[in-house]
Scaffold this motif. Structure first.
Motif, PDB file in Angstrom:
ATOM      1  N   LEU A 156       0.826  -1.191   0.000  1.00  0.00           N
ATOM      2  CA  LEU A 156       0.000   0.000   0.000  1.00  0.00           C
ATOM      3  C   LEU A 156       0.868   1.252   0.000  1.00  0.00           C
ATOM      4  N   SER A 157       0.246   2.362  -0.384  1.00  0.00           N
ATOM      5  CA  SER A 157       0.957   3.634  -0.403  1.00  0.00           C
ATOM      6  C   SER A 157      -0.056   4.749  -0.299  1.00  0.00           C
ATOM      7  N   GLY A 158       0.466   5.922   0.020  1.00  0.00           N
ATOM      8  CA  GLY A 158      -0.390   7.106   0.057  1.00  0.00           C
ATOM      9  C   GLY A 158      -1.518   6.975   1.062  1.00  0.00           C
ATOM     10  N   GLU A 159      -2.710   7.317   0.608  1.00  0.00           N
ATOM     11  CA  GLU A 159      -3.882   7.278   1.478  1.00  0.00           C
ATOM     12  C   GLU A 159      -4.206   5.857   1.918  1.00  0.00           C
ATOM     13  N   GLU A 160      -3.996   4.891   1.008  1.00  0.00           N
ATOM     14  CA  GLU A 160      -4.270   3.503   1.371  1.00  0.00           C
ATOM     15  C   GLU A 160      -3.368   3.038   2.502  1.00  0.00           C
ATOM     16  N   LEU A 161      -2.085   3.420   2.407  1.00  0.00           N
ATOM     17  CA  LEU A 161      -1.152   3.039   3.460  1.00  0.00           C
ATOM     18  C   LEU A 161      -1.537   3.706   4.776  1.00  0.00           C
ATOM     19  N   HIS A 162      -1.932   4.973   4.701  1.00  0.00           N
ATOM     20  CA  HIS A 162      -2.355   5.673   5.910  1.00  0.00           C
ATOM     21  C   HIS A 162      -3.587   5.006   6.510  1.00  0.00           C
ATOM     22  N   ALA A 163      -4.555   4.642   5.639  1.00  0.00           N
ATOM     23  CA  ALA A 163      -5.770   3.980   6.120  1.00  0.00           C
ATOM     24  C   ALA A 163      -5.443   2.623   6.733  1.00  0.00           C
ATOM     25  N   ALA A 164      -4.518   1.881   6.089  1.00  0.00           N
ATOM     26  CA  ALA A 164      -4.139   0.573   6.619  1.00  0.00           C
ATOM     27  C   ALA A 164      -3.488   0.696   7.986  1.00  0.00           C
ATOM     28  N   ARG A 165      -2.657   1.707   8.162  1.00  0.00           N
ATOM     29  CA  ARG A 165      -2.014   1.888   9.472  1.00  0.00           C
ATOM     30  C   ARG A 165      -3.024   2.273  10.541  1.00  0.00           C
ATOM     31  N   GLU A 166      -4.021   3.024  10.155  1.00  0.00           N
ATOM     32  CA  GLU A 166      -5.087   3.347  11.111  1.00  0.00           C
ATOM     33  C   GLU A 166      -5.872   2.089  11.469  1.00  0.00           C
TER      34      GLU A 166
ATOM     35  N   ILE B 128       8.767 -16.337  11.001  1.00  0.00           N
ATOM     36  CA  ILE B 128       9.587 -16.492   9.798  1.00  0.00           C
ATOM     37  C   ILE B 128       9.002 -17.641   8.996  1.00  0.00           C
ATOM     38  N   PHE B 129       8.604 -17.350   7.757  1.00  0.00           N
ATOM     39  CA  PHE B 129       8.135 -18.365   6.831  1.00  0.00           C
ATOM     40  C   PHE B 129       9.280 -18.681   5.866  1.00  0.00           C
ATOM     41  N   GLY B 130       9.538 -19.963   5.678  1.00  0.00           N
ATOM     42  CA  GLY B 130      10.614 -20.345   4.767  1.00  0.00           C
ATOM     43  C   GLY B 130      11.965 -19.978   5.332  1.00  0.00           C
ATOM     44  N   ASN B 131      12.818 -19.472   4.439  1.00  0.00           N
ATOM     45  CA  ASN B 131      14.186 -19.204   4.859  1.00  0.00           C
ATOM     46  C   ASN B 131      14.389 -17.809   5.418  1.00  0.00           C
ATOM     47  N   ASN B 132      13.698 -16.788   4.845  1.00  0.00           N
ATOM     48  CA  ASN B 132      13.992 -15.425   5.292  1.00  0.00           C
ATOM     49  C   ASN B 132      12.817 -14.456   5.152  1.00  0.00           C
ATOM     50  N   HIS B 133      11.586 -14.943   5.096  1.00  0.00           N
ATOM     51  CA  HIS B 133      10.430 -14.054   5.040  1.00  0.00           C
ATOM     52  C   HIS B 133       9.969 -13.781   6.479  1.00  0.00           C
ATOM     53  N   ALA B 134      10.278 -12.594   6.966  1.00  0.00           N
ATOM     54  CA  ALA B 134       9.997 -12.252   8.365  1.00  0.00           C
ATOM     55  C   ALA B 134       8.751 -11.364   8.439  1.00  0.00           C
ATOM     56  N   PHE B 135       7.874 -11.700   9.378  1.00  0.00           N
ATOM     57  CA  PHE B 135       6.667 -10.920   9.622  1.00  0.00           C
ATOM     58  C   PHE B 135       6.504 -10.718  11.119  1.00  0.00           C
ATOM     59  N   LEU B 136       5.828  -9.633  11.442  1.00  0.00           N
ATOM     60  CA  LEU B 136       5.483  -9.342  12.829  1.00  0.00           C
ATOM     61  C   LEU B 136       3.970  -9.451  12.955  1.00  0.00           C
ATOM     62  N   PHE B 137       3.508 -10.314  13.864  1.00  0.00           N
ATOM     63  CA  PHE B 137       2.072 -10.450  14.090  1.00  0.00           C
ATOM     64  C   PHE B 137       1.669  -9.487  15.199  1.00  0.00           C
ATOM     65  N   CYS B 138       0.742  -8.608  14.864  1.00  0.00           N
ATOM     66  CA  CYS B 138       0.280  -7.602  15.821  1.00  0.00           C
ATOM     67  C   CYS B 138      -1.203  -7.810  16.082  1.00  0.00           C
ATOM     68  N   ASN B 139      -1.575  -7.852  17.350  1.00  0.00           N
ATOM     69  CA  ASN B 139      -2.980  -8.018  17.746  1.00  0.00           C
ATOM     70  C   ASN B 139      -3.271  -7.037  18.879  1.00  0.00           C
ATOM     71  N   PRO B 140      -3.742  -5.839  18.533  1.00  0.00           N
ATOM     72  CA  PRO B 140      -3.961  -4.813  19.570  1.00  0.00           C
ATOM     73  C   PRO B 140      -4.963  -5.214  20.637  1.00  0.00           C
ATOM     74  N   THR B 141      -5.862  -6.156  20.325  1.00  0.00           N
ATOM     75  CA  THR B 141      -6.907  -6.552  21.286  1.00  0.00           C
ATOM     76  C   THR B 141      -6.528  -7.788  22.072  1.00  0.00           C
TER      77      THR B 141
END
Length: 1217
Positions: free
Chosen positions: A453-463, A560-573
């Motif tokens: 995402l980028s621009g407004e979409e990225l801002h909306a996604a972060r919200e 980490i999925f596979g060899n080097n795909h790193a993700f952070l799981f966030c659950n505010p609730t």
């Protein structure tokens, strides 16, 4: 006019890793000069550049180099040159993490040169007030990865080709150019390009540190010439280049043959270094020019104008301040120092015809001015003649009016043409700018569909992410981190897998170890989530722990999925309790480096603890050493004071006791003073030596600590690389398993410390190095041991092979890698170190030879056999073989001892020439699968050349070398110290058996008769050829028989020696008898004769019995050897017949071979029984020999006692007479 490339160097602050390691700053800057301190020697390397930027300082320090200062010095000059019509280039060079991207792009509010230059270029455009001048700005962004060029603004175009234009040089065919009218469009396209790199990193096994990014701005200035009725262009290209990490080239680029054959990933930087070196060499007119290898890589082709061509170029060398990165920093500075010698020839880019026309117009105008200055104007005479006629004034007036009307018409037409041209240019520019904006919007739409995402979409996604559970990506490049959001379904599933899966995946990944249906995140509808594998064994980690079953996900879980795909799981609730210790040590902002390090947390924790322990030990040792030095200095001062006081006291006493002018007293006084001075000098020398030794030990400890830190850092880097290589092996169905090993650096001895032709000295290798062992994952096969550099080269080729595998639709075999020599997993049989045998040399100090059979220990401490060596000190040319010969050798130096006798220590022979002969006799019990071409390597004292024994031809478990080498040295304190404190290491080497090697029939170099080891090697080959019937038990019995045979031979030699002693005693007795009075034989002679006859009979009987038994054992052994040789020949003949048989006769030939091998197997069993009998007989022979030896010793002792008694009685008789 030629312009030198301008070079700037910039040092960054410490990063988190360097702070954690307690790194020290070794870079300082004074004006334009940069100093780099060697942490080992403390020596400074000085470099002078056009600019030196110190960003290591605090931001409020007056000397701090901010982004604004860097742009002022570098970026503004780039734009000024571009406006003048010159091509300009700016590229950043340095190791990964040195701050290249920060200087080029920047982060957040700290905008880099690329961003600021993109903003400022429109300031000049918008400030233009000339109606006849217009500007057009175009931009392109490309990436070079694995020698393939990708358009980041149009990734669907695939791999692009590089072409050459005779006028403009090399260019990328099909590269999109977007016309941009403002910075907002540029920013949007740059952001889209960055997102494209994110997608590439997600869908492939590509990371930013291995790719080069080139951002291009094309500035076109169009000048409308109303008089000529045409427009002319002046163009310039601005290349802003962010190179990949340069330590790739430093560590492996210049050494490996495999890389020279074409490892595409690392080729670019190696080629760039070669181009810079060649251009720097060519800048010296006194040297013979070199060919500049521009065509060696895609990167150097595109940089040809920037380096040595039509461009004004600036280079930023980004360096780290940490001592642990000293070698990489020094290499970067040396590259930059070479680059500043390069000369470019920049010219203004415009149409040559327009340039010619402009020059001609200027020349005409100058001629008119010259004529006007002389009072002559073209056409003046005709005008005068016309005016002299009738009606001349009316005609002149009419002509003037017509001229005005013509000028007015021309002005009107010129204005219409200008307006038309201007409107067409503006319309075209507006259309191109609109297309650029549309292209940017289209790219963002495509990326949005892929989750970027980028621009407004990225801002909306972060919200939205503030309230909903989601996965967000982490990347090693901060620009690519947290750009992709995947929101988890609260009461459903979120699937993870490849794009070629049968079902559509919510999170599409690619690359190593990613399965078609990899994993799933399941929401329970109550705010809880768990992760499960969809394919058994799918490589997945949660918080550094491998996933084998369902795992609960909490807020801030690292995946980490596979060899080097790193993700952070966030659950505010998330309100569920976390596992104990789950968040221990987790930073507030989780980074890619932390997640990857967490996977190896066990190793990292152990290394951190060990590092802290070593640091404390080093500090304690340093404090202890300093205290000891102070103590020694205090003792030296106290002793000096005491001795001075004692000397003064003695002098005073002498003065009191002696009369004035007493010569004897003065001499005694001077002698005492001289003695005191000598004692003081000896004491001071001893204390100075102790201080020097203490300081040397402390420096050695510091060096070991630094090397260990470097080794730990390299080990941490290598762990994920080995995991990656194993993942590639699994994907490509390679039967290979790679493992890390820490071993003594076998390449340490190859380092010379000499400068190369460019004046560079390669860094000294570590004593301990990282090696990678490769072995078959299943079954048997060849094993390999790769040095870190070799592994890195192979890893690049593995990545290249994997990309070809993906491009080919994941089909095997991989196209282009059918030949084993192109397969990076292929293991060639090569020499490898089996282990080391160590001999301590302190015995030589007492002028005694060393004869030892010492174990061969590998890097794990496992026994790999035995090595028989002999080290002999001697003063003559002949090597003593016995103790008697050694005594004779010393007789020549009898007068050299302190007591006038034979010297008993080398310390008494300082200054004399000493020969030390090292004899490598044989080895026993080498590993059968690694005993091909066995040989031994060693290095003695100050010998610069490594000594090697001739390699055994074929396979030999018990090779006999019979190698001898003599070293001649003058006895010095250094030699004595070496012999007393050091050891002589013999490195035993062998090569793996690939099935083609035959058993060696004898030694590579024979001295005298065939050795027992060589004979039995042939017997072993025969047994092996007979179908393996000769089991390990046979080999063991064979070794025992051989050992017993040698013991029997030794017993025979001992008996001969005892017999010689007996004959000597008899001679003495005969001499005594001859000296006795005539006619009165002594009782001692009679008694001695009786003892002699009795012992002689016993001795001869025992000797004869031992000889017969030894001959019988020898005959049995020879018979066994002959039979085994016949069995080997029969087996070889059967094997030859089977190999020459046709396919139709294969089954029959195999049966024949099996039948032919039956009899040899039976013969081998009979040989086993024979060897057992032979062993019993050898044991009996040994017992008999020992009994005979005891009897002989007893006889000799009795004879000596009788001789002594006879001699005593004879002397008494003579005395009476």
């Amino acid at each position: 006019m030629a312009d030198n490339v301008k070079v700037a160097v910039r040092v960054r602050p410490f990063n988190g890793r360097e702070k954690g390691m307690g790194a020290k700053c070794i870079v300082r800057m004074e004006g334009s000069e940069t100093f780099l301190t060697d942490p080992t020697t403390g020596k400074d390397h000085s470099f002078r550049f056009d600019f030196s930027y110190n960003s290591f300082l605090d931001r409020d320090d007056p000397g701090y180099a901010s982004q604004a200062i860097v742009y002022r010095d570098l970026g503004q000059g780039i734009l000024d040159n571009a406006y003048e019509g010159y091509n300009t280039s700016l590229f950043a060079y340095g190791q990964t993490g040195s701050g290249k991207s920060y200087s080029m792009v920047g982060y957040g509010e700290d905008k880099g040169i690329v961003v600021v230059a993109s903003e400022k270029i429109f300031d000049r455009v918008n400030a233009n007030t000339d109606p006849n001048l217009s500007f057009k700005v175009e931009m392109s962004t490309l990436e070079i990865y694995m020698e393939k060029v990708r358009d980041l603004n149009n990734p669907k175009a695939g791999d692009l080709k590089i072409r050459q234009d005779p006028k403009t040089g090399f260019f990328v065919q099909g590269l999109t150019k977007h016309t941009v009218g403002d910075y907002a469009t540029v920013e949007s396209l740059m952001e889209a390009a960055t997102k494209a790199r994110t997608v590439a990193a997600t869908n492939m096994n590509a990371t930013s540190s291995r790719a080069h990014t080139i951002f291009q701005l094309m500035l076109t200035q169009t000048k409308v010439d109303a008089a000529a009725g045409k427009a002319t262009d002046k163009t310039s290209t601005i290349n802003l280049i962010d190179l990949a990490g340069s330590e790739r080239a430093n560590s492996t680029g210049a050494t490996g043959a495999r890389l020279k054959e074409g490892s595409a990933i690392n080729m670019s930087l190696t080629a760039l270094g070669n181009v810079i070196s060649a251009l720097a060499h060519n800048s010296d007119s006194s040297k013979r020019p070199k060919k500049v290898p521009y065509r060696d890589s895609a990167l150097t082709l595109l940089l040809k104008n920037s380096l040595g061509g039509n461009a004004r170029t600036i280079m930023i060398a980004a360096i780290s301040p940490a001592d642990v990165n000293h070698d990489e920093t020094l290499s970067t500075l040396r590259y930059a120092d070479r680059a500043k010698q390069i000369k470019n020839k920049a010219v203004i880019n415009e149409d040559p015809n327009e340039k010619l026309i402009r020059g001609l117009k200027e020349e005409i105008e100058n001629l008119r001015k010259m004529l006007a200055g002389q009072g002559t104007v073209p056409g003046g005479e005709a005008a005068a003649a016309a005016s002299s006629g009738a009606g001349g004034a009316d005609i002149e007036e009419l002509k003037k009016k017509m001229e005005e009307e013509r000028e007015a018409e021309l002005a009107r037409m010129r204005k219409e043409l200008e307006d038309k041209m201007r409107s067409e240019l503006e319309a075209a520019k507006a259309s191109d700018e609109a297309q650029g904006r549309d292209a940017a919007a289209a790219r963002h739409a495509e990326l949005s569909a892929q989750g970027v995402l980028s621009g407004e979409e990225l801002h909306a996604a972060r919200e939205r992410a503030k309230t909903e559970a989601h996965l967000v990506n982490l990347h090693e490049d901060p620009q690519l981190t947290r750009q992709i959001y995947h929101f988890a379904v609260a009461d459903g599933t979120t699937t993870v897998g490849r794009s070629d899966s049968d079902t559509k995946q919510d999170v599409v990944l690619g690359g190593l170890s990613i399965q078609k249906e990899h994993a799933v995140v399941i929401g329970d509808g109550a705010g809880g989530f768990r992760l499960e594998l969809r394919t058994e064994g799918a490589r997945t980690y949660v918080n550094g722990t491998p996933v084998t079953g369902p795992v609960a996900l909490h807020d801030n879980s690292r995946i980490i999925f596979g060899n080097n795909h790193a993700f952070l799981f966030c659950n505010p609730t998330d309100t569920a309790p976390k596992a104990e210790g789950e968040d221990d040590g987790v930073p507030e902002e989780v980074t890619f480096d932390f997640v990857m390090l967490e996977v190896n947390k066990a190793q990292a924790a152990a290394m951190a603890a060990e590092e802290e322990k070593r640091r404390l030990e080093a500090e304690a040792e340093k404090a202890k050493a300093e205290a000891r030095v102070k103590e020694l200095q205090a003792e030296m001062e106290a002793e000096r004071t005491r001795m001075q006081a004692d000397a003064e006291k003695r002098m005073k006493a002498l003065q009191e006791q002696s009369a004035a002018g007493d010569r004897e007293a003065r001499e005694r006084q001077e002698a005492m003073l001289e003695e005191a001075r000598k004692q003081q000098q000896v004491l001071e020398k001893k204390l100075q030596e102790q201080i020097a030794e203490t300081e040397r030990v402390a420096a050695k400890k510091q060096k070991e600590m630094r090397e260990r830190s470097l080794l730990d850092e390299k080990l941490l880097k290598t762990i994920p690389m080995v995991n990656e290589a194993n993942a590639i092996a699994d994907e490509l169905a390679k039967n290979a398993l790679l493992e890390l090993r820490l071993m003594a650096n076998q390449r340490k001895g190859l380092w010379t410390g000499e400068e190369d032709e460019d004046g560079e000295v390669a860094p000294e290798p570590l004593d301990t190095e990282v090696y990678v062992r490769v072995a078959p994952k299943e079954g048997s096969g060849l094993e390999g041991l790769w040095h870190y550099d070799d592994f890195m080269e192979r890893l690049y080729a593995m990545r290249e092979m994997y990309q070809a595998f993906v491009s080919a639709g994941r089909e095997l075999p991989v196209p282009g890698y059918e030949d084993p020599l192109t397969d990076p997993f292929h293991v060639e049989p090569e020499d490898m170190s089996l282990g080391k045998a160590t001999v301590f040399l302190d015995t030589l100090l007492h002028i005694m030879p060393i004869s030892e059979t010492t174990p061969i220990l590998d890097y794990k401490g496992s026994d790999q056999g035995e090595l028989s060596v002999r080290v002999v000190p001697h003063f003559g040319d002949k090597v003593p073989e016995t103790d008697e010969e050694g005594d004779d050798d010393l007789m020549a130096l009898e007068a050299a001892g302190d007591d006038g006798g034979i010297p008993d220590s080398l310390s008494k022979l300082v200054g004399h020439k000493l020969n030390i002969t090292v004899q490598v006799k044989a080895a026993r019990g080498l590993p059968v699968d690694r005993s091909v071409g066995a040989h031994v390597r060693f290095r003695f004292f100050l010998d610069e050349r490594e000594r090697r024994t001739p390699a055994i031809d074929g396979k030999a478990m018990n090779p006999r070398f019979d190698y001898s080498c003599t070293f001649s040295n003058v006895i010095t304190d250094e030699l004595l110290k070496y012999l007393g404190e050091e050891e002589l290491s013999f490195d035993v080497w062998g090569r793996q058996d690939d099935g083609t090697a035959k058993m060696a029939m004898g030694p590579a170099k024979r001295i005298g008769r065939h050795s027992v080891a060589g004979d039995y090697d042939g017997a072993g080959a025969a047994a092996a050829a007979a179908g393996g019937a000769a089991s390990p038990a046979v080999a063991e019995l064979r070794e025992q028989v051989e050992s017993r045979q040698r013991e029997a031979e030794a017993a025979l030699a001992k008996l001969k020696e005892e017999e010689a002693k007996r004959e000597s005693l008899e001679a003495k007795l005969r001499a005594l008898e001859a000296s006795s009075p005539r006619g009165s034989p002594t009782a001692a002679a009679a008694a001695m004769e009786e003892v002699k006859q009795k012992q002689e009979a016993e001795h001869r009987a025992a000797l004869e019995r031992v000889k017969q038994e030894a001959e019988h054992a020898k005959e049995e052994r020879e018979a066994a050897r002959r039979e085994l040789e016949e069995a080997r020949n029969r087996a070889e003949q059967a094997e030859e017949r089977a190999r020459k048989a046709t396919e139709e006769q294969a089954q029959a030939a195999a049966a024949a071979a099996s039948e032919a091998a039956g009899k040899p197997a039976k013969d081998a069993e009979e040989e086993l029984a024979r060897l057992r009998r032979e062993l019993r007989e050898a044991n009996e022979a040994k017992v008999a020999a020992e009994a005979a030896r005891d009897s002989a010793q007893h006889a000799a002792k009795t004879a000596e006692e009788a001789a002594a008694a006879a001699a005593s009685k004879s002397s008494r008789t003579c005395a009476v007479m």
